[in-house]
Design a protein around this motif. Sequence first.
Motif, PDB file in Angstrom:
ATOM      1  N   SER A   1       0.939  -1.155   0.071  1.00 17.01           N
ATOM      2  CA  SER A   1      -0.072  -0.103   0.055  1.00 17.01           C
ATOM      3  C   SER A   1       0.957   1.181   0.094  1.00 17.01           C
ATOM      4  O   SER A   1       0.633   2.159  -0.693  1.00 17.01           O
ATOM      5  CB  SER A   1      -0.861   0.087   1.022  1.00 17.01           C
ATOM      6  OG  SER A   1      -1.731  -1.163   1.189  1.00 17.01           O
ATOM      7  N   LEU A   2       1.900   1.326   0.729  1.00 13.30           N
ATOM      8  CA  LEU A   2       2.894   2.386   0.941  1.00 13.30           C
ATOM      9  C   LEU A   2       3.366   2.621  -0.555  1.00 13.30           C
ATOM     10  O   LEU A   2       3.590   3.650  -1.149  1.00 13.30           O
ATOM     11  CB  LEU A   2       3.803   2.144   1.751  1.00 13.30           C
ATOM     12  CG  LEU A   2       5.062   3.408   2.079  1.00 13.30           C
ATOM     13  CD1 LEU A   2       4.313   4.700   2.403  1.00 13.30           C
ATOM     14  CD2 LEU A   2       5.927   2.942   3.099  1.00 13.30           C
ATOM     15  N   ILE A   3       3.884   1.573  -1.131  1.00 16.72           N
ATOM     16  CA  ILE A   3       4.641   1.564  -2.456  1.00 16.72           C
ATOM     17  C   ILE A   3       3.742   2.017  -3.359  1.00 16.72           C
ATOM     18  O   ILE A   3       3.905   2.957  -4.014  1.00 16.72           O
ATOM     19  CB  ILE A   3       5.261   0.309  -2.833  1.00 16.72           C
ATOM     20  CG1 ILE A   3       6.175  -0.126  -1.822  1.00 16.72           C
ATOM     21  CG2 ILE A   3       5.588   0.285  -4.222  1.00 16.72           C
ATOM     22  CD1 ILE A   3       6.384  -1.721  -2.041  1.00 16.72           C
ATOM     23  N   ALA A   4       2.455   1.604  -3.500  1.00 17.68           N
ATOM     24  CA  ALA A   4       1.415   2.207  -4.340  1.00 17.68           C
ATOM     25  C   ALA A   4       1.080   3.657  -4.199  1.00 17.68           C
ATOM     26  O   ALA A   4       1.215   4.616  -5.477  1.00 17.68           O
ATOM     27  CB  ALA A   4       0.239   1.349  -4.270  1.00 17.68           C
ATOM     28  N   ILE A   5       0.814   4.142  -3.166  1.00 16.38           N
ATOM     29  CA  ILE A   5       0.641   5.478  -3.050  1.00 16.38           C
ATOM     30  C   ILE A   5       1.828   6.492  -3.294  1.00 16.38           C
ATOM     31  O   ILE A   5       1.720   7.463  -3.950  1.00 16.38           O
ATOM     32  CB  ILE A   5       0.195   5.847  -1.375  1.00 16.38           C
ATOM     33  CG1 ILE A   5      -0.926   4.978  -1.082  1.00 16.38           C
ATOM     34  CG2 ILE A   5       0.345   7.147  -0.926  1.00 16.38           C
ATOM     35  CD1 ILE A   5      -1.345   5.002   0.550  1.00 16.38           C
ATOM     36  N   ALA A   6       2.984   6.384  -2.787  1.00  8.58           N
ATOM     37  CA  ALA A   6       4.299   6.779  -3.260  1.00  8.58           C
ATOM     38  C   ALA A   6       4.468   6.891  -4.755  1.00  8.58           C
ATOM     39  O   ALA A   6       4.753   7.951  -5.201  1.00  8.58           O
ATOM     40  CB  ALA A   6       5.442   6.225  -2.455  1.00  8.58           C
ATOM     41  N   ILE A   7       4.514   5.733  -5.301  1.00 10.48           N
ATOM     42  CA  ILE A   7       4.626   5.744  -6.743  1.00 10.48           C
ATOM     43  C   ILE A   7       3.595   6.391  -7.634  1.00 10.48           C
ATOM     44  O   ILE A   7       4.032   7.198  -8.558  1.00 10.48           O
ATOM     45  CB  ILE A   7       4.876   4.070  -7.208  1.00 10.48           C
ATOM     46  CG1 ILE A   7       6.275   3.772  -6.630  1.00 10.48           C
ATOM     47  CG2 ILE A   7       5.040   4.049  -8.552  1.00 10.48           C
ATOM     48  CD1 ILE A   7       6.564   2.195  -6.977  1.00 10.48           C
ATOM     49  N   VAL A   8       2.290   6.095  -7.405  1.00 11.31           N
ATOM     50  CA  VAL A   8       1.364   6.722  -8.369  1.00 11.31           C
ATOM     51  C   VAL A   8       1.168   8.167  -7.945  1.00 11.31           C
ATOM     52  O   VAL A   8       1.063   9.002  -8.877  1.00 11.31           O
ATOM     53  CB  VAL A   8       0.010   6.060  -7.851  1.00 11.31           C
ATOM     54  CG1 VAL A   8      -1.143   6.790  -8.699  1.00 11.31           C
ATOM     55  CG2 VAL A   8       0.016   4.605  -8.391  1.00 11.31           C
ATOM     56  N   ARG A   9       1.310   8.608  -6.749  1.00 13.25           N
ATOM     57  CA  ARG A   9       1.010   9.904  -6.261  1.00 13.25           C
ATOM     58  C   ARG A   9       1.994  10.793  -6.824  1.00 13.25           C
ATOM     59  O   ARG A   9       1.854  12.028  -7.122  1.00 13.25           O
ATOM     60  CB  ARG A   9       0.637  10.093  -4.806  1.00 13.25           C
ATOM     61  CG  ARG A   9      -0.643   9.568  -4.371  1.00 13.25           C
ATOM     62  CD  ARG A   9      -0.817   9.976  -2.973  1.00 13.25           C
ATOM     63  NE  ARG A   9      -2.286   9.363  -2.488  1.00 13.25           N
ATOM     64  CZ  ARG A   9      -2.565   9.500  -1.393  1.00 13.25           C
ATOM     65  NH1 ARG A   9      -1.828  10.181  -0.332  1.00 13.25           N
ATOM     66  NH2 ARG A   9      -3.752   9.041  -1.080  1.00 13.25           N
ATOM     67  N   ALA A  10       3.512  10.210  -6.516  1.00  9.40           N
ATOM     68  CA  ALA A  10       4.664  11.363  -6.551  1.00  9.40           C
ATOM     69  C   ALA A  10       5.775  10.799  -7.504  1.00  9.40           C
ATOM     70  O   ALA A  10       6.248  11.514  -8.407  1.00  9.40           O
ATOM     71  CB  ALA A  10       5.073  11.366  -5.277  1.00  9.40           C
TER      72      ALA A  10
ATOM     73  N   PHE B   1      -4.246  -1.624  -5.305  1.00  7.11           N
ATOM     74  CA  PHE B   1      -5.425  -0.974  -6.070  1.00  7.11           C
ATOM     75  C   PHE B   1      -6.375  -0.724  -4.760  1.00  7.11           C
ATOM     76  O   PHE B   1      -7.266   0.121  -5.022  1.00  7.11           O
ATOM     77  CB  PHE B   1      -6.041  -1.746  -6.990  1.00  7.11           C
ATOM     78  CG  PHE B   1      -5.640  -1.838  -8.282  1.00  7.11           C
ATOM     79  CD1 PHE B   1      -5.660  -0.775  -9.202  1.00  7.11           C
ATOM     80  CD2 PHE B   1      -4.712  -2.840  -8.733  1.00  7.11           C
ATOM     81  CE1 PHE B   1      -5.246  -0.724 -10.474  1.00  7.11           C
ATOM     82  CE2 PHE B   1      -4.069  -2.956  -9.898  1.00  7.11           C
ATOM     83  CZ  PHE B   1      -4.026  -1.814 -10.822  1.00  7.11           C
ATOM     84  N   GLY B   2      -6.201  -1.196  -3.662  1.00 10.06           N
ATOM     85  CA  GLY B   2      -7.172  -0.765  -2.604  1.00 10.06           C
ATOM     86  C   GLY B   2      -6.469   0.358  -1.838  1.00 10.06           C
ATOM     87  O   GLY B   2      -7.100   1.188  -0.981  1.00 10.06           O
ATOM     88  N   ALA B   3      -5.344   0.669  -2.177  1.00  6.67           N
ATOM     89  CA  ALA B   3      -4.613   1.995  -1.477  1.00  6.67           C
ATOM     90  C   ALA B   3      -4.785   3.186  -2.490  1.00  6.67           C
ATOM     91  O   ALA B   3      -4.748   4.357  -1.665  1.00  6.67           O
ATOM     92  CB  ALA B   3      -3.310   1.536  -1.224  1.00  6.67           C
TER      93      ALA B   3
ATOM     94  N   ILE C   1      -5.102   8.840  -9.466  1.00  6.09           N
ATOM     95  CA  ILE C   1      -4.721   8.569 -10.887  1.00  6.09           C
ATOM     96  C   ILE C   1      -4.925   9.896 -11.656  1.00  6.09           C
ATOM     97  O   ILE C   1      -4.009  10.295 -12.816  1.00  6.09           O
ATOM     98  CB  ILE C   1      -5.676   7.409 -11.364  1.00  6.09           C
ATOM     99  CG1 ILE C   1      -5.332   6.124 -10.652  1.00  6.09           C
ATOM    100  CG2 ILE C   1      -5.289   7.192 -12.882  1.00  6.09           C
ATOM    101  CD1 ILE C   1      -6.263   4.847 -11.052  1.00  6.09           C
ATOM    102  N   PHE C   2      -6.202  10.408 -11.615  1.00  2.00           N
ATOM    103  CA  PHE C   2      -6.279  11.775 -12.396  1.00  2.00           C
ATOM    104  C   PHE C   2      -5.347  12.844 -11.949  1.00  2.00           C
ATOM    105  O   PHE C   2      -4.877  13.364 -12.907  1.00  2.00           O
ATOM    106  CB  PHE C   2      -7.726  12.159 -11.809  1.00  2.00           C
ATOM    107  CG  PHE C   2      -8.199  13.705 -12.459  1.00  2.00           C
ATOM    108  CD1 PHE C   2      -8.536  13.382 -13.769  1.00  2.00           C
ATOM    109  CD2 PHE C   2      -8.191  14.605 -11.749  1.00  2.00           C
ATOM    110  CE1 PHE C   2      -8.951  14.859 -14.310  1.00  2.00           C
ATOM    111  CE2 PHE C   2      -8.467  15.725 -12.088  1.00  2.00           C
ATOM    112  CZ  PHE C   2      -8.905  15.858 -13.564  1.00  2.00           C
TER     113      PHE C   2
END
Length: 272
Positions: free
Chosen positions: A99-108, A200-202, A208-209
């Motif tokens: 979850s941490l990886i997904a948030i960091a990579i997708v957001r920033a 995808f739960g995170a 994405i937008f």
Amino acid sequence: MQSETTTKSTNPASGRPVITRRIDAFFLGLADIASFVGRFFREALLPPYEFKEIIRQCYEVGYRSLLLISTTGFITGIVFTNQSRPSLSEFGATSWLPSLIAIAIVRALGPLVTALIAAGKVGSSIGAELGSMNVTEQIDAMEVSGTDPFKFLVVSRVLATSFTIPLLTMYTIFVALIGAYINVNQNEQTSFASYIQEVFGAITYLDIFASVLKSIVFGFTIGIVGCYKGYHSSKGTEGVGKAANSAVVTSMFLVFIEELLSLQIVGAIRGN
């Protein structure tokens, strides 16, 4: 002698500065940039449209950057996972790693890494290419031949970077998540289905937008800065080098500023 006196008296640059020469030059430069950007939007909306050149520039920006983007994104995913694991292990929360990886990579990380790589590769290439064309007077020759050099050279490149950088960003995010999964699977034996579910739960549609919108702004910035520096480069081979170098430094600086502003805006929308 009389002509020289007349030239000096009618030349605004030889008169007294309004504030100081440096401050005056700074504001004149801002006005020139604003005029350049305004001209881009006018030329981009009015026909004729250089579709073939835009597609060719998309190929130059996108396809030829895939290898570098793939390597960088894959390494980013692995390195960030390795750096995050010890901190989570101290609290017994390694299960939160996907979850941490997904948030960091997708957001920033995904949009920022892609923009910085593109600024170094694409921005310098655009600045050097247009700078060399300016030095060799190819731009003047296009005007004489009846071709609009601004539409053909500038509009096509800026549109190409604005269209292609978001696609490269999504690809970088995908590759980074794959690299992170390999690392997580080797250390925590997490299955691929469980990893995807936690990833995808995170993240949300807003994440994405926001990433896509940021990437469009980053792409526009890289394209417009590279074109401006190359289009207004000084004569001589030294001017080409300065245009390429200035395009990279300026676009990277602006990308960081835009990342900071987007972080504040998206955070306000989330209510953080």
